[in-house]
Motif scaffolding. Sequence first.
Motif, PDB file in Angstrom:
ATOM      1  N   ASN A  20       1.009  -1.514   0.177  1.00 34.74           N
ATOM      2  CA  ASN A  20      -0.077   0.075   0.111  1.00 34.74           C
ATOM      3  C   ASN A  20       0.867   1.145   0.294  1.00 34.74           C
ATOM      4  O   ASN A  20       1.659   1.442   1.127  1.00 34.74           O
ATOM      5  N   VAL A  21       1.049   1.761  -1.057  1.00 31.97           N
ATOM      6  CA  VAL A  21       1.812   2.716  -1.380  1.00 31.97           C
ATOM      7  C   VAL A  21       0.534   4.603  -1.022  1.00 31.97           C
ATOM      8  O   VAL A  21      -0.113   4.984  -1.738  1.00 31.97           O
ATOM      9  N   GLY A  22       1.345   5.100  -0.462  1.00 30.71           N
ATOM     10  CA  GLY A  22       0.720   6.391  -0.070  1.00 30.71           C
ATOM     11  C   GLY A  22       1.385   7.537  -0.076  1.00 30.71           C
ATOM     12  O   GLY A  22       2.523   7.759  -0.186  1.00 30.71           O
ATOM     13  N   ARG A  23       0.872   8.720  -0.245  1.00 31.73           N
ATOM     14  CA  ARG A  23       1.578   9.971  -0.315  1.00 31.73           C
ATOM     15  C   ARG A  23       0.284  11.413   0.387  1.00 31.73           C
ATOM     16  O   ARG A  23      -1.314  10.924   0.657  1.00 31.73           O
ATOM     17  N   PHE A  24       1.181  11.943   0.818  1.00 30.60           N
ATOM     18  CA  PHE A  24       0.834  13.692   1.137  1.00 30.60           C
ATOM     19  C   PHE A  24       0.300  14.223   0.590  1.00 30.60           C
ATOM     20  O   PHE A  24       0.584  14.335  -0.941  1.00 30.60           O
ATOM     21  N   ILE A  25      -1.546  14.754   0.784  1.00 31.09           N
ATOM     22  CA  ILE A  25      -1.844  15.399  -0.071  1.00 31.09           C
ATOM     23  C   ILE A  25      -2.590  17.285  -0.018  1.00 31.09           C
ATOM     24  O   ILE A  25      -1.871  18.244  -0.194  1.00 31.09           O
ATOM     25  N   SER A  26      -3.210  17.099   1.723  1.00 28.06           N
ATOM     26  CA  SER A  26      -2.818  18.248   1.933  1.00 28.06           C
ATOM     27  C   SER A  26      -2.609  18.184   3.157  1.00 28.06           C
ATOM     28  O   SER A  26      -2.775  17.466   4.126  1.00 28.06           O
ATOM     29  N   SER A  27      -2.916  19.854   4.298  1.00 31.60           N
ATOM     30  CA  SER A  27      -2.728  20.072   5.832  1.00 31.60           C
ATOM     31  C   SER A  27      -3.572  21.325   5.806  1.00 31.60           C
ATOM     32  O   SER A  27      -2.987  22.459   5.550  1.00 31.60           O
ATOM     33  N   THR A  28      -5.039  20.803   6.653  1.00 34.66           N
ATOM     34  CA  THR A  28      -5.335  21.296   6.874  1.00 34.66           C
ATOM     35  C   THR A  28      -5.510  22.300   8.337  1.00 34.66           C
ATOM     36  O   THR A  28      -7.330  21.277   9.373  1.00 34.66           O
ATOM     37  N   PRO A  29      -5.301  23.570   8.840  1.00 32.30           N
ATOM     38  CA  PRO A  29      -5.629  23.396   9.636  1.00 32.30           C
ATOM     39  C   PRO A  29      -7.003  23.483  10.502  1.00 32.30           C
ATOM     40  O   PRO A  29      -8.123  24.344  10.045  1.00 32.30           O
ATOM     41  N   THR A  30      -7.882  23.452  11.666  1.00 30.30           N
ATOM     42  CA  THR A  30      -9.133  23.008  12.039  1.00 30.30           C
ATOM     43  C   THR A  30      -8.884  23.507  13.320  1.00 30.30           C
ATOM     44  O   THR A  30      -8.173  23.833  14.452  1.00 30.30           O
ATOM     45  N   PRO A  31     -10.635  23.646  13.828  1.00 32.00           N
ATOM     46  CA  PRO A  31     -10.294  24.373  16.046  1.00 32.00           C
ATOM     47  C   PRO A  31      -9.769  23.312  16.299  1.00 32.00           C
ATOM     48  O   PRO A  31     -10.087  23.525  17.852  1.00 32.00           O
ATOM     49  N   ASN A  32     -10.441  21.999  15.969  1.00 30.03           N
ATOM     50  CA  ASN A  32      -9.133  21.288  17.343  1.00 30.03           C
ATOM     51  C   ASN A  32      -7.771  20.502  16.895  1.00 30.03           C
ATOM     52  O   ASN A  32      -7.819  19.885  17.034  1.00 30.03           O
ATOM     53  N   GLY A  33      -6.836  21.068  15.622  1.00 25.00           N
ATOM     54  CA  GLY A  33      -6.129  20.032  14.719  1.00 25.00           C
ATOM     55  C   GLY A  33      -5.929  20.616  13.563  1.00 25.00           C
ATOM     56  O   GLY A  33      -5.724  21.923  13.216  1.00 25.00           O
ATOM     57  N   ASN A  34      -5.202  19.369  13.341  1.00 22.44           N
ATOM     58  CA  ASN A  34      -5.220  19.866  11.974  1.00 22.44           C
ATOM     59  C   ASN A  34      -6.199  18.549  10.810  1.00 22.44           C
ATOM     60  O   ASN A  34      -5.787  17.051  11.545  1.00 22.44           O
ATOM     61  N   LEU A  35      -6.682  18.394  10.285  1.00 21.23           N
ATOM     62  CA  LEU A  35      -7.054  17.114   9.184  1.00 21.23           C
ATOM     63  C   LEU A  35      -6.067  17.274   7.814  1.00 21.23           C
ATOM     64  O   LEU A  35      -5.312  18.629   7.326  1.00 21.23           O
ATOM     65  N   ILE A  36      -5.200  16.116   8.287  1.00 20.71           N
ATOM     66  CA  ILE A  36      -4.582  15.824   7.145  1.00 20.71           C
ATOM     67  C   ILE A  36      -4.805  14.870   6.055  1.00 20.71           C
ATOM     68  O   ILE A  36      -5.527  13.377   6.847  1.00 20.71           O
ATOM     69  N   THR A  37      -4.704  14.831   5.155  1.00 20.89           N
ATOM     70  CA  THR A  37      -5.391  13.811   4.041  1.00 20.89           C
ATOM     71  C   THR A  37      -4.047  13.880   3.447  1.00 20.89           C
ATOM     72  O   THR A  37      -2.877  14.348   2.623  1.00 20.89           O
TER      73      THR A  37
END
Length: 182
Positions: free
Chosen positions: A154-171
């Motif tokens: 299973n190969v993964g790669r970073f798409i995005s990081s978005t600040p949220t009120p509770n932390g970060n949403l990393i996709t």
Amino acid sequence: MALPKLLCVALFVIASASLVQGRTPYNGGPRPYRLITYYLQQQFGVNELGMVPPARPPVSGTNTGFGVEVVYEFTMTAEQSPQSKVLGYVRGTAIAVNNTAASTTFFVQNVIHYDDGFVQGTLTQQGEAIFASLPWEFAITGGTGAFRNAYGFNVGRFISSTPTPNGNLITTFYEASVFFNH
């Protein structure tokens, strides 16, 4: 007289061997295969829990201390948007096994719970990853349901990081190449 006795022994061996159950041998053709793609919505600050404190404090320039262990559950979606169709979730643990100012290496063990409406089952995966470098890869070491006897990578790669009120949403985006021993 010895020839009939030898013939009887040979027939007994052949007959006995035909009663033994076993796998069908691989015939050299293409192995059964499935490619699964998904986006992992990693909401840090909400869906993870630190289980073991670091054995050493973070190295200057990093956020993670050596030995820290985190347990988590993240949602899998069909598209990059967190609001797209949910395909399941990933539960697992990650342990920081090496950290330097340049990067942190994690040992990861996951269970992927997959259900796209047609195919349902779990995949187990493990490996080391430096999430700052592209791409990273995990070994698929088994499965249940539609993925029984699965193996692959299973190969993964970073798409995005978005600040949220509770932390970060990393996709992140994953392509799982799944093979079967059928």
